[in-house]
Design an enzyme around this catalytic site. Sequence first.
Site, PDB file in Angstrom:
ATOM      1  N   TRP A 163       0.801  -1.221   0.000  1.00 58.53           N
ATOM      2  CA  TRP A 163       0.000   0.000   0.000  1.00 58.53           C
ATOM      3  C   TRP A 163       0.837   1.275   0.000  1.00 58.53           C
ATOM      4  CZ3 TRP A 163       1.960   2.364   4.119  1.00 58.53           C
ATOM      5  CH2 TRP A 163       2.487   1.559   5.128  1.00 58.53           C
ATOM      6  N   ASN A 164       2.141   1.175   0.239  1.00 59.13           N
ATOM      7  CA  ASN A 164       2.877   2.430   0.470  1.00 59.13           C
ATOM      8  C   ASN A 164       3.135   3.236  -0.805  1.00 59.13           C
ATOM      9  OD1 ASN A 164       4.748   0.522  -0.359  1.00 59.13           O
ATOM     10  ND2 ASN A 164       6.373   1.218   1.014  1.00 59.13           N
ATOM     11  N   PRO A 188      -3.657  -5.942  -5.689  1.00 54.47           N
ATOM     12  CA  PRO A 188      -3.137  -4.776  -4.965  1.00 54.47           C
ATOM     13  C   PRO A 188      -3.440  -4.900  -3.476  1.00 54.47           C
ATOM     14  CG  PRO A 188      -5.201  -4.219  -6.080  1.00 54.47           C
ATOM     15  CD  PRO A 188      -4.932  -5.680  -6.377  1.00 54.47           C
ATOM     16  N   ALA A 189      -2.819  -4.044  -2.681  1.00 53.96           N
ATOM     17  CA  ALA A 189      -3.074  -4.058  -1.237  1.00 53.96           C
ATOM     18  C   ALA A 189      -4.508  -3.609  -0.960  1.00 53.96           C
ATOM     19  CB  ALA A 189      -2.099  -3.123  -0.526  1.00 53.96           C
ATOM     20  N   GLY A 240       6.472  -6.494  -0.669  1.00 51.04           N
ATOM     21  CA  GLY A 240       5.831  -6.403   0.637  1.00 51.04           C
ATOM     22  C   GLY A 240       6.830  -6.789   1.709  1.00 51.04           C
ATOM     23  N   SER A 241       6.305  -7.236   2.831  1.00 49.93           N
ATOM     24  CA  SER A 241       7.185  -7.525   3.965  1.00 49.93           C
ATOM     25  C   SER A 241       7.953  -8.835   3.752  1.00 49.93           C
ATOM     26  CB  SER A 241       6.358  -7.622   5.239  1.00 49.93           C
ATOM     27  OG  SER A 241       5.448  -8.696   5.109  1.00 49.93           O
ATOM     28  N   GLU A 262      10.528  -8.275  -3.708  1.00 50.56           N
ATOM     29  CA  GLU A 262      11.026  -6.981  -3.225  1.00 50.56           C
ATOM     30  C   GLU A 262      10.534  -6.846  -1.798  1.00 50.56           C
ATOM     31  OE1 GLU A 262      12.952  -4.870  -4.879  1.00 50.56           O
ATOM     32  OE2 GLU A 262      12.972  -6.089  -6.682  1.00 50.56           O
ATOM     33  N   LEU A 263      11.420  -7.045  -0.845  1.00 49.89           N
ATOM     34  CA  LEU A 263      10.961  -7.205   0.537  1.00 49.89           C
ATOM     35  C   LEU A 263      11.424  -6.064   1.436  1.00 49.89           C
ATOM     36  CD1 LEU A 263      11.585 -11.063   0.699  1.00 49.89           C
ATOM     37  CD2 LEU A 263       9.536  -9.840  -0.043  1.00 49.89           C
ATOM     38  N   CYS A 296      10.247   1.476   1.733  1.00 50.03           N
ATOM     39  CA  CYS A 296      11.164   0.363   1.982  1.00 50.03           C
ATOM     40  C   CYS A 296      12.614   0.825   2.006  1.00 50.03           C
ATOM     41  CB  CYS A 296      10.968  -0.715   0.931  1.00 50.03           C
ATOM     42  SG  CYS A 296      11.163  -0.081  -0.736  1.00 50.03           S
ATOM     43  N   GLU A 393      12.583  -2.903  10.672  1.00 47.19           N
ATOM     44  CA  GLU A 393      12.047  -1.775   9.915  1.00 47.19           C
ATOM     45  C   GLU A 393      10.946  -1.108  10.757  1.00 47.19           C
ATOM     46  OE1 GLU A 393      10.057  -3.437   6.539  1.00 47.19           O
ATOM     47  OE2 GLU A 393      10.680  -1.824   5.237  1.00 47.19           O
ATOM     48  N   GLU A 470      13.890  -4.876 -10.133  1.00 49.69           N
ATOM     49  CA  GLU A 470      12.827  -4.205 -10.875  1.00 49.69           C
ATOM     50  C   GLU A 470      13.406  -2.924 -11.449  1.00 49.69           C
ATOM     51  OE1 GLU A 470       9.477  -3.864  -8.125  1.00 49.69           O
ATOM     52  OE2 GLU A 470       8.671  -5.696  -8.997  1.00 49.69           O
TER      53      GLU A 470
HETATM   54  P1  NAP Z   1       2.625  -7.060   3.510  1.00 50.76           P
HETATM   55  O1  NAP Z   1       1.828  -7.095   4.741  1.00 50.76           O
HETATM   56  O2  NAP Z   1       3.627  -8.131   3.299  1.00 50.76           O
HETATM   57  O3  NAP Z   1       1.570  -7.041   2.304  1.00 50.76           O
HETATM   58  C1  NAP Z   1       1.957  -6.865   0.974  1.00 50.76           C
HETATM   59  C2  NAP Z   1       0.897  -7.469   0.074  1.00 50.76           C
HETATM   60  O4  NAP Z   1       0.870  -8.878   0.278  1.00 50.76           O
HETATM   61  C3  NAP Z   1      -0.513  -6.963   0.363  1.00 50.76           C
HETATM   62  O5  NAP Z   1      -1.209  -6.869  -0.857  1.00 50.76           O
HETATM   63  C4  NAP Z   1      -1.062  -8.079   1.229  1.00 50.76           C
HETATM   64  O6  NAP Z   1      -2.465  -8.150   1.254  1.00 50.76           O
HETATM   65  C5  NAP Z   1      -0.455  -9.270   0.533  1.00 50.76           C
HETATM   66  N1  NAP Z   1      -0.479 -10.510   1.309  1.00 50.76           N
HETATM   67  C6  NAP Z   1      -0.295 -10.689   2.634  1.00 50.76           C
HETATM   68  N2  NAP Z   1      -0.411 -12.009   2.948  1.00 50.76           N
HETATM   69  C7  NAP Z   1      -0.665 -12.653   1.784  1.00 50.76           C
HETATM   70  C8  NAP Z   1      -0.892 -14.007   1.443  1.00 50.76           C
HETATM   71  N3  NAP Z   1      -0.870 -14.987   2.344  1.00 50.76           N
HETATM   72  N4  NAP Z   1      -1.143 -14.306   0.156  1.00 50.76           N
HETATM   73  C9  NAP Z   1      -1.169 -13.340  -0.787  1.00 50.76           C
HETATM   74  N5  NAP Z   1      -0.963 -12.039  -0.527  1.00 50.76           N
HETATM   75  C10 NAP Z   1      -0.714 -11.707   0.751  1.00 50.76           C
HETATM   76  O7  NAP Z   1       3.405  -5.699   3.348  1.00 50.76           O
HETATM   77  P2  NAP Z   1       2.830  -4.224   3.529  1.00 50.76           P
HETATM   78  O8  NAP Z   1       2.730  -3.943   4.978  1.00 50.76           O
HETATM   79  O9  NAP Z   1       1.636  -4.020   2.681  1.00 50.76           O
HETATM   80  O10 NAP Z   1       4.008  -3.371   2.864  1.00 50.76           O
HETATM   81  C11 NAP Z   1       5.073  -2.899   3.583  1.00 50.76           C
HETATM   82  C12 NAP Z   1       6.293  -3.771   3.354  1.00 50.76           C
HETATM   83  O11 NAP Z   1       6.617  -3.762   1.973  1.00 50.76           O
HETATM   84  C13 NAP Z   1       7.508  -3.240   4.063  1.00 50.76           C
HETATM   85  O12 NAP Z   1       8.200  -4.300   4.649  1.00 50.76           O
HETATM   86  C14 NAP Z   1       8.326  -2.614   2.941  1.00 50.76           C
HETATM   87  O13 NAP Z   1       9.704  -2.545   3.200  1.00 50.76           O
HETATM   88  C15 NAP Z   1       8.005  -3.527   1.817  1.00 50.76           C
HETATM   89  N6  NAP Z   1       8.273  -2.871   0.540  1.00 50.76           N
HETATM   90  C16 NAP Z   1       9.367  -3.269  -0.173  1.00 50.76           C
HETATM   91  C17 NAP Z   1       9.681  -2.636  -1.374  1.00 50.76           C
HETATM   92  C18 NAP Z   1      10.893  -3.032  -2.178  1.00 50.76           C
HETATM   93  O14 NAP Z   1      11.046  -2.544  -3.305  1.00 50.76           O
HETATM   94  N7  NAP Z   1      11.775  -3.877  -1.670  1.00 50.76           N
HETATM   95  C19 NAP Z   1       8.875  -1.601  -1.835  1.00 50.76           C
HETATM   96  C20 NAP Z   1       7.777  -1.221  -1.071  1.00 50.76           C
HETATM   97  C21 NAP Z   1       7.489  -1.875   0.113  1.00 50.76           C
HETATM   98  P3  NAP Z   1      -3.251  -8.013   2.688  1.00 50.76           P
HETATM   99  O15 NAP Z   1      -2.885  -6.697   3.227  1.00 50.76           O
HETATM  100  O16 NAP Z   1      -4.665  -8.179   2.305  1.00 50.76           O
HETATM  101  O17 NAP Z   1      -2.768  -9.097   3.608  1.00 50.76           O
END
Ligand code: NAP
Length: 489
Positions: A163-164, A188-189, A240-241, A262-263, A296, A393, A470
Amino acid sequence: MQYASCKSVEERPGVQWGELEIGGASEARQSEDDSAVRDPATGAVVGHVPALSADMVGAAVAAAHAAFAGWSGLAPQERGKVLRRLAALIADNSADLASLLTAEQGKPLAEARAEIGSAAAYFDFFAEEARRLDGEIVASPRADSRILVAHKPVGVVAAITPWNFPASMVARKLAPALAAGCTVVLKPAPQTPLTALAIAALAREAGVPEGALQVVTGDAATIGAVLTRDPRVAMLSFTGSTATGRRLYEQCAGTIKKLGLELGGHAPFIVFPDADLDKAAAAAVAAKFRNAGQTCVCPNRFFVHAEIYEAFLERFLREVDRLVPGDGRDPKSTLAPLIDVAALAKVERHVADALARGATLTRGGRPAAIGGTWYEATVLENVDAEMLVSCEETFGPVAAISRFSDIGEVKAQVNASPYGLAGYVFGRDISTLLKTAESLDLGMVGINAVHLGLEMAPIGGVKQSGLGREGGHAGLLDYCEQQYLLIGV
Ligand code: NAP
């Protein structure tokens, strides 16, 4: 057209765009499980999206699979034309898209506009890059054979985004995947699906054929189970995370999918004694507090050389004191709210932990007076390696600062982290800067610079910050498989 769609977001955008993108949407329209998308600044409902069943997600995969032959069969230049039109449509609609982004994500409009510009730039770049899907001829050891290596699109890509950055995280996946000839099912988120749906609507307008791009919304576990287990999905591209990435990695093992991950990050920001302190402090605050620290690549740990510590801090605090928490639609606002109460609770936990372990609170340290999910721009000093802010983080507006005399100790601390996404070094001696950057186990290092997210550069991390890149040519090839052809002559 999509302009009208963008405006109708105040009514029931998810259903409208869901209908456009998702097979079986008439069932979705009747679903009682629509989930509300809320404005983090006001709590107001911005729109609804349908909660799709596993069968409907399976139908989206089937549609993407069916569309693959047609889309991948187009000449790369033809796909490029579609993507170039999409970039132009995003640019033409940037004001509406930015308002939508701010409404569902909360960041200041200026940041949202910059993000929409970045999303358009990704489509524009990969429109051009599509024509560079070159292969190679490898020198054969035998006179009676030739060796050709071609790049082929992997197939159906499942893309899952956070979502960020509701626009640029989506664009970073869609642009290279579609350029390579892949078709995509995007999840998407749940906090920010509307920007993704708007981009998908524009993609249809630009000429991405029906089926080639599907957007699915609803329960993450349900959707994730289908996308990771369906053998027709060839690749998972996830941002995501690290915790979720690890789970999805495991789920993909059954069908041995290609992975792009991308975590999470935990970026260090190192200031050497010869740094231009005005420049370093301004860059540090910009990188730390953009999107309220919910990026991130945002610096989580500041290491400032003891010789210039006080001088840097004075400048840093001056910049911090200028930050104005407020509704992103107010042009004076420069500090976004946190995405939700869970994010606020995490920031509070990190600050409480640091203070309990002996850190000094120099600025902020509590929820902001305007309420909601805003947290004050916070500066902690005397931070040590054991505190949560030094290990995890924080994903919030908290700058954890410590002083150093021995760069070797800083490097050891940085490289001890399981994360290795981004970092920053500021100084004047290029030899010190380069050697330091090279010695850090990080995928990206800003040297006297902080805005790393450029479409022509390979974005990505090492260690538990991810797999693959990416952006740039590497970002295109991540959506391809090599095929080796041995030809007898
Ligand atoms: P997140 O909780 O891991 O969620 C990311 C996405 O994954 C959301 O769409 C989420 O949907 C989905 N998801 C969660 N559990 C899932 C499952 N079991 N099956 C399928 N999809 C699932 O991360 P976030 O809190 O949204 O984002 C923040 C994180 O992203 C931070 O750690 C940040 O560092 C990282 N990030 C990394 C980068 C990079 O380029 N490395 C860029 C941006 C962000 P739900 O919310 O519905 O669970």
